[in-house]
Design a protein around this motif. Structure first.
Motif: not given
Lengths: 196, 196
Positions: B32, B34-36, B44-47, B49, B77-78, B80-81
């Protein structure tokens, strides 16, 4: 709670819930959240701990943390929490999926200024990590308290998405001789390690 | 890789690494991310894959996903894992911490348009989930392929943060009769469940 323009789930709405207790349960089970904001116009996502007291979500960090400063200045953030429960293996490549539970909280971050409230809120984080810990640990002194910013966000605008169960293949694929199922995963706590 | 203005870790720089192999290892272990981004000016931050081939990070989603559309439009984008390895219990409240490994990737998201590359990239996701799966599963048809947007981000601007080991208390606290240690946690895979 009621969905808003921001929280109404557009993709996969059948997996969405706005049920307060469902949202709280995911927030309470997870330790790591991902905080979204922008720094100099560019999106930034940072992991952090989060915890909850009633309908308030808390995060904390150094007073020098650039993202925390930025979300305070802009007055908005999105905090997302995700728990993965398994990989869902369908017969068709396209229908592979993930079992997960996630929450997105949108809100205005506010500094917890009142010292006694700040201590109580930080104690709640210790209690989330280990029951009774806030009574055991050496309490923070004034310098330590001042070095930490505690941020409160009302959980008024939030949504959860939950996927459970097995793969959902197209009817015409169901008879294909391909294994389908779920590879479950969970966060498991090990035995405590004493240091030093 | 070299740190940049965006990726140079300011808070806790001793925990930072820009080592490509360390960054890849965290990206590869985690499922998973998290896309910013921002939607209508709000973070907005969405989980999602994520997976990796060489120095490229991939995510995918519905062509109708609002966040994916937004990061494509803004060109930034950022992602983060984060992997949590344990809660670190110090003798002092202030020095409680978390053992974790995280990566932040900053970059320009680009759509993978070429159909044969898109198939190969999606196959790599199946292979990450289960070795051999891309050969077994019923391959995506044209309609399915068109419904999925695959996004590539070069892993050129990235940093990792890693904390390991026990608590680090102030010298004056070390003799306090308070238990200190680590509560380790890990993501554990269970036995596969066959459906139906």
């Amino acid at each position: 709670m009621q969905p808003t323009e921001k929280t109404r789930v557009k993709r996969g709405p059948k997996r969405a819930t706005y049920d307060t207790e469902a949202i709280y349960a995911i927030l309470d089970e997870a330790f790591i959240c991902h905080i979204g904001g922008t720094i100099e116009g560019a999106p930034v996502v940072q992991p952090n701990l989060h915890w909850r007291i009633g309908n308030k979500l808390y995060i904390h960090g150094s007073v020098k943390n650039g993202l925390i400063r930025s979300i305070l200045q802009s007055g908005q953030t999105c905090i997302t929490v995700s728990l993965m429960d398994g990989l869902v293996m369908a017969k068709s490549a396209f229908h592979h999926s993930v079992n997960y539970r996630s929450v997105m909280v949108f809100g205005k971050p506010v500094i917890v200024e009142d010292p006694s409230k700040k201590i109580a809120v930080l104690d709640a984080l210790l209690e989330k990590c280990m029951k009774g810990r806030s009574k055991e640990a050496r309490a923070a002194n004034d310098i330590e308290l001042k070095a930490t910013t505690v941020i409160e966000i009302a959980i008024d605008e939030a949504s959860a998405k939950i996927r459970t169960g097995g793969p959902i293949d197209d009817p015409e694929d169901e008879a294909l001789p391909i294994w389908a199922g779920v590879l479950p995963c969970e966060t498991r706590w090990g035995d405590a390690i004493t240091y030093p």
